[in-house]
Write a protein that holds these residues in place. Structure first.
Motif, PDB file in Angstrom:
ATOM      1  N   LEU A  45       0.828  -1.200   0.000  1.00  0.00           N
ATOM      2  CA  LEU A  45       0.000   0.000   0.000  1.00  0.00           C
ATOM      3  C   LEU A  45       0.862   1.250   0.000  1.00  0.00           C
TER       4      LEU A  45
ATOM      5  N   LEU B 257      -7.551   4.758  -0.234  1.00  0.00           N
ATOM      6  CA  LEU B 257      -6.428   3.967   0.263  1.00  0.00           C
ATOM      7  C   LEU B 257      -5.199   4.847   0.496  1.00  0.00           C
TER       8      LEU B 257
ATOM      9  N   LEU C 129      -6.452  -7.210  -2.203  1.00  0.00           N
ATOM     10  CA  LEU C 129      -5.267  -6.700  -1.501  1.00  0.00           C
ATOM     11  C   LEU C 129      -4.810  -7.622  -0.380  1.00  0.00           C
TER      12      LEU C 129
END
Length: 353
Positions: free
Chosen positions: A33, A83, A110
């Motif tokens: 991320l 995100l 994810l």
């Protein structure tokens, strides 16, 4: 002297997207991320073990995901912005367009583990989403312990080693579990927030902004570390000094059917996403993914469903799935009484019956 080539090779910068809405589970390491903004960095501890997965719930929600993006480009961008910025995603749209399913798509793609669903009703409170404390159960357990159980021998008050553990009477809710310190963020689904009491969105502001909360019953105790139950089945978590703070802000997916407006202060902290009804291609993909095949006659049903949808009716994708499942059953006849069943399944939900 030859002229030097001063041209710089063109390098395509990596896409800022980490979520592509393909629903494909990562083959190797889970996607990394993006780094959070400095104002959304949290330092919660102790770090908890990785959360469990829930493959059954994922299959039930997503089916067998087909190739290609499951969302429109602007919808994918909104998810990736949430995100990157570590902000809740406030999803609006008519019932049955896949608002809550999006949380499962994000978690699956994810590799973020089990989705933490928090279904909202008019009686839902912030405290219930954070944790529950069974004060009566603890009082009864302490009384039984002091009475010596079945043998009638009174236990000494100073013998705390065998006293009922305080953590056995504390259970974190979905929101409280999502804010534990994990190495990767959890996915929290706040489903149908517009059905809540008018004060709940405002009550959420502090928690969503600070990524932390206190459990007063643990703060007042003299125990430094307490192991409590979480919203994950058969899982516990260690809490220090009665305070919970996330290490990674959770992926918060908030859905609303638009039954009422939210306060401006709440909306300011969320990224809005209005989901539109699926396109014809998306409808066919959804049916194939859930039925694991492309049944005969699906085109006619999809066309009829799409016609009703664009005709101003309130329709849910679940209705189409039910109609396809019924018409592909062995021996089902679509004429006469069978047609009445199809009409009943594809009825306009805004009509009230």
């Amino acid at each position: 002297m030859t002229e030097q080539d001063t041209s710089v090779p063109q390098v395509t910068p990596p896409s800022w997207r980490v979520f592509h809405a393909t629903g494909q589970e990562p083959a190797g390491e889970p996607p990394r991320l993006p780094e959070p903004p400095p104002w959304r960095v949290f330092a919660g501890s102790p770090l908890q073990p990785a959360p469990p997965d829930d493959a059954q719930a994922t299959r039930r929600r997503l089916g067998v995901v087909q190739e290609g993006p499951q969302l429109r480009e602007e919808e994918i961008d909104a998810v990736n912005a949430a995100l990157l910025l570590r902000r809740p995603l406030l999803i609006t749209g008519p019932p049955g367009v896949g608002k809550s399913t999006l949380a499962y798509l994000i978690a699956h793609e994810l590799a973020l583990g089990r989705v933490l669903p928090w279904s909202i009703v008019s009686r839902t409170t912030l405290r219930g989403g954070l944790y529950e404390y069974d004060a009566i159960g603890r009082a009864q357990a302490i009384a039984a312990w002091r009475a010596g159980g079945d043998n009638g021998i009174t236990a000494p008050a100073a013998d705390a080693t065998s006293a009922p553990d305080l953590g056995d009477f504390v259970t974190l809710g979905p929101l409280g579990t999502a804010l534990l310190a994990y190495g990767r963020p959890r996915v929290l689904l706040v489903d149908e927030l517009d059905k809540s009491d008018i004060d709940l969105p405002n009550d959420l502001l502090h928690v969503l902004e600070n990524g932390s909360y206190d459990i007063p019953e643990l703060v007042r105790s003299s125990v430094g570390e307490v192991s409590v139950f979480t919203d994950d089945p058969e899982r516990r978590a260690v809490i220090e000094a009665g305070r919970v703070e996330c290490a990674e802000f959770p992926v918060v997916v908030i859905t609303s059917n638009g039954e009422r407006e939210f306060p401006a202060a709440f909306r300011r902290r969320c990224l809005p996403l209005e989901m539109r009804p699926p396109s014809r291609e998306q409808l066919i993909s959804i049916v194939v993914s859930h039925l694991r095949r492309r049944p005969e006659g699906i085109t006619a049903l999809v066309n009829e469903f799409e016609r009703r949808l664009h005709g101003g009716g309130t329709q849910s994708v679940d209705q189409l799935l039910n109609a396809v499942q019924l018409t592909t059953a062995d021996g089902f006849q679509a004429e006469a009484d069978g047609r009445k069943l199809i009409e009943m399944l594809l009825r306009d939900l805004s009509k009230g019956r």
